[in-house]
Scaffold this active site. Structure first.
Site, PDB file in Angstrom:
ATOM      1  CD  GLU A 298      -2.991  -1.181   2.036  1.00  0.00           C
ATOM      2  OE1 GLU A 298      -2.757  -0.643   3.420  1.00  0.00           O
ATOM      3  OE2 GLU A 298      -4.161  -1.559   1.938  1.00  0.00           O
ATOM      4  CG  ASP A 371      -7.960  -5.373   4.713  1.00  0.00           C
ATOM      5  OD1 ASP A 371      -7.374  -5.772   5.525  1.00  0.00           O
ATOM      6  OD2 ASP A 371      -7.868  -4.264   4.496  1.00  0.00           O
ATOM      7  CD  GLU A 399      -9.978  -1.650   7.755  1.00  0.00           C
ATOM      8  OE1 GLU A 399      -8.961  -2.119   8.539  1.00  0.00           O
ATOM      9  OE2 GLU A 399      -9.730  -0.995   6.672  1.00  0.00           O
TER      10      GLU A 399
HETATM   11  O1  GCW Z   1      -7.001  -3.051   6.521  1.00  0.00           O
HETATM   12  C1  GCW Z   1      -6.229  -2.280   5.841  1.00  0.00           C
HETATM   13  C2  GCW Z   1      -6.588  -0.791   6.226  1.00  0.00           C
HETATM   14  C3  GCW Z   1      -5.218  -0.146   6.357  1.00  0.00           C
HETATM   15  C4  GCW Z   1      -4.186  -1.071   6.934  1.00  0.00           C
HETATM   16  C5  GCW Z   1      -3.807  -2.030   6.024  1.00  0.00           C
HETATM   17  C6  GCW Z   1      -2.896  -2.786   6.797  1.00  0.00           C
HETATM   18  C7  GCW Z   1      -2.734   0.186   8.572  1.00  0.00           C
HETATM   19  O2  GCW Z   1      -7.558  -0.325   5.542  1.00  0.00           O
HETATM   20  O3  GCW Z   1      -5.649   1.156   6.945  1.00  0.00           O
HETATM   21  O4  GCW Z   1      -3.044   0.074   7.107  1.00  0.00           O
HETATM   22  O5  GCW Z   1      -4.920  -2.768   6.051  1.00  0.00           O
HETATM   23  O6  GCW Z   1      -3.058  -3.724   7.541  1.00  0.00           O
HETATM   24  O7  GCW Z   1      -1.603  -2.565   6.679  1.00  0.00           O
END
Ligand code: GCW
Length: 705
Positions: A298, A371, A399
């Site tokens: 990311e 995720d 989240e």
């Molecule tokens: O779950 C996703 C999130 C990001 C997060 C990423 C990760 C810390 O949307 O906010 O960043 O994963 O786990 O690295």
């Protein structure tokens, strides 16, 4: 008359502290007076003194916590004495490094509670062991269990039990829904908020022994001399509670704060920079835990920027730790843009590296391949990297599970992953056994939970979110505990001891995650939530920064059916699992319905094992899921007399939000998918009274800047 009224007033005012509203700050460590007088008398008889055998700093914490707990629970002070008093019954706390407490590498944290003559003895192989034993003992009293004849031995199954904070230096928390960060960087190191101590106590009480204090999207700032002093101050608060501090590190730090031209892990100066940095850290924080790294994920920098591998990066950091007792947790959450199936990415990058990581490196893997969705199949890396210890990473913060607005008890979700059978070494090769190291005989093992804690007075925003913090710790200690047992324990310590109310609350908690899945992503749907914010429904999302950030990438609805074909005819992600798993999940007839649309594109009129067609089953789940929130509301209303009034009202209001938003999800999803299925909402359910266009306006409003 006047005098009598005055007296009455005095009595009422005098009693006020007892019935003050519960603001949730004390979590499950309430230590309120045991209400049953007979029980209280028994406890008092068994705890006339406390004695402990040394000057270990954690042992001292144990003695102090026991005193504090018993003072509250028994309503009288219990003296700390140098030696057991012959005529009295008391509690002895003892470190005995050679004590026979079973368990693997983690057994130095284990404890035994047993009777020795007239006294109760809490033995640990370390101060931390005794501290955990003390909390176990207090839990007995808090939940109303007898102490007489107590004989308890317990050792954690996993060695590194960590919270991961996604807290930023400016006080914000990534994916945090309970206020801002609890760390006040601008006040440290001079000023230590007493809250840090309460935080440490809460963690120790559930066996958590490490905290990575900052976001994995890390700032280089934490590695400056100025911040090391601040971190040192925090570590000083954690140490007496057996908790070590870890840091998330920014890969490009040698360039950004070190003045080097590169952050290439094979560059001599870079190696030297990290080694010196690690020496600096250990000089100030002798029990520093180590590094957590998100790299080449990311947009974060990483070793691949220099043509190196994740292993090159992780091993360089391990070398930098040198002889210090620290570890590197290297995250496997990676996915490059442009892939046909994000599901496969971490596996494809990490599996080939198995066997190339240094002994101090653990690879940290999320529970599922995408995720932290409300339900994911277990990550295919579990079982696929036998030569590497894998840390299981779960998300305690909600989240994708309704933030702090929805009541979702997460223990069933954590357990679903831990109990999943990878079948990589025959039946019974569970994720839990991969993680605790027993399947592949690893010396080190770890588990991490992304914290749901913030500056809100009650720590977690949703009062019931506390149970998720609690459950994470208890499962990290012993994943064989049942979700219900943990919920029962927590409820009795936190909300009420009235049996009927406990049963009702535990029932609601235990079903809540399945209910959430039903009204948001039933049958294996995933990643159809609001863009960026990850809240509310947005299944129509077709354009985003990357295709794998949209919803249509994942649900693949069309006129034929719904779901992502990950069989050999599709992306073939299924091939990443062991043959046994492939066989079961590869056939839509035997694939558990909960994972169906994760792996299959199923026709709208296809009959499922429930006897309904896919469309009818989908609609039924959305409707019954939303209706179940009404059930949750009713059950919660029924415990009103047994639960603190302010807390009850708070949860009641949040359940109202949850009901409203369950309808939002339901209507959005059935109306949107109906544009493909072209079929009516099945009886007995009534079609939504609003249109898809109405719903889309709602989402837009929600995301308005
Ligand atoms: O779950 C996703 C999130 C990001 C997060 C990423 C990760 C810390 O949307 O906010 O960043 O994963 O786990 O690295």
């Amino acid at each position: 008359m006047l005098l009598r009224s005055l007296l009455l007033l005095l009595v009422i005012v005098g009693a006020a502290p007892l019935c003050r509203a519960d603001d949730g700050y004390r979590l499950w460590l309430k230590y309120d007076l045991v209400a049953d007088a007979a029980q209280r008398t028994q406890y008092r008889a068994a705890a006339q003194f406390i004695s402990s055998n040394g000057s270990d700093v954690v042992l001292k914490t144990a003695a102090a916590e026991l005193q504090r707990g018993l003072q509250g629970l028994l309503g009288q002070p219990v003296p700390l004495v140098a030696k057991a008093e012959g005529a009295k019954r008391g509690i002895l706390l003892a470190i005995d490094p050679s004590a026979n407490i079973s368990g693997g590498a983690a057994s130095k944290d284990g404890y035994r509670i047993s009777m020795q003559g007239r006294n109760l003895v809490v033995t640990g192989r370390s101060g931390a062991g005794v501290l955990y034993g003390v909390y176990a003992l207090l839990r007995q009293v808090q939940t109303g269990q007898p102490l007489a004849g107590l004989n308890l031995t317990s050792s954690p199954r996993i060695q590194y039990r960590l919270l991961n904070h996604w807290d930023n230096p400016n006080g914000t928390v990534e994916r945090g829904y309970a206020g801002s960060s609890i760390w006040k960087w601008y006040e440290l190191p001079q000023l230590l908020d007493p809250r840090y101590t309460d935080y440490a106590r809460a963690n120790a009480s559930i066996g958590i022994n490490g905290v990575a204090i900052n976001n994995v999207n890390a700032s280089a700032r934490y590695l400056t001399a100025e911040y090391i002093q601040k971190i040192k101050a925090l570590a000083g608060v954690m140490r007496p509670y057996g908790i070590r501090v870890y840091l998330s590190v920014f890969w490009a730090a040698p360039k950004v704060i070190g003045g080097l031209k590169t952050s290439d892990p094979l560059d001599a100066q870079v190696k030297q920079w990290w080694a010196a940095k690690s020496d600096d850290l250990y000089k100030e924080i002798p029990d520093f835990g180590g590094f957590l790294v998100k790299a080449n994920s990311e947009g974060e920098p990483g070793p691949q920027d220099y043509g190196r591998t994740h292993a090159d990066g992780a091993n360089m950091l391990a070398t930098a730790l040198g002889a210090h007792d620290g570890i590197v947790m290297w995250r496997a959450f990676v996915y490059k843009a442009g892939s046909a199936d994000r599901f496969k990415q971490a596996y494809e990058e990490f599996k080939p590296l198995d066997g190339t990581f240094a002994p101090k490196v653990l690879v940290q893997v999320k529970n599922g391949p995408i995720d932290f969705q409300a339900r994911e199949p277990f990550h295919p890396l579990f079982g696929a990297m036998p030569k590497t210890p894998l840390v299981l990473e779960v998300q305690i913060t909600q989240e994708y599970l309704g933030f702090a607005s929805h009541l979702v008890y997460l223990a069933p979700m954590f357990k679903e992953c831990l109990d999943s059978d990878t079948q990589t070494k025959g039946p019974g090769s569970t994720v839990a056994k991969v993680v605790d190291g027993s399947l592949d005989q690893h010396r080190i093992s770890g588990i991490a939970g992304v914290a749901n804690i913030g500056s809100d007075r009650n720590w977690t925003g949703h009062p019931m979110g506390q149970a998720n913090w609690y459950a994470f710790g208890r499962l990290a200690w012993d994943y064989t505990l049942t979700s219900k047992a943990i919920a029962t324990e927590w409820t009795r310590m936190t909300l009420t001891r009235e049996p009927q109310a406990v049963a009702t609350i535990v029932d609601v908690m235990d079903r809540s995650r399945d209910i959430y899945v039903r009204y948001t992503t039933p049958l294996g749907l995933h990643h159809i939530m609001g863009q960026n914010i990850h809240y509310g429904p947005e299944p129509w999302l077709a354009e985003a920064g990357r295709p794998d950030w949209t919803a249509v990438y994942y649900h693949k609805a069309d006129s034929v059916g719904l779901g992502f074909d990950r069989t050999a005819r599709g992306s073939n992600a299924l091939s990443l699992y062991s043959p046994g798993v492939q066989q079961q999940w590869g056939d839509p007839k035997t694939c558990p319905l909960n994972y169906l649309l994760w792996f299959h594109h199923v026709g709208w009129r296809q009959p499922l094992s429930t006897g309904r067609t896919l469309w009818n089953e989908l609609a039924t789940r959305y409707y019954t899921g939303a209706d179940s929130v009404t059930w949750m509301q009713q059950r919660w209303a029924s415990v009103k007399p047994q639960v603190d009034a302010a807390l009850h009202a708070d949860v009641t209001a949040r359940l109202d939000i949850q009901r409203r938003e369950a309808l939002w999800w339901r209507d959005a999803c059935v109306l949107y998918f109906q544009t493909f299925s072209k079929q009516p909402i099945p009886a007995p359910f009534a079609p939504p009274t609003r249109t898809l266009a109405d719903i889309k306006t709602l989402v837009n409003l929600y995301q308005l800047k």
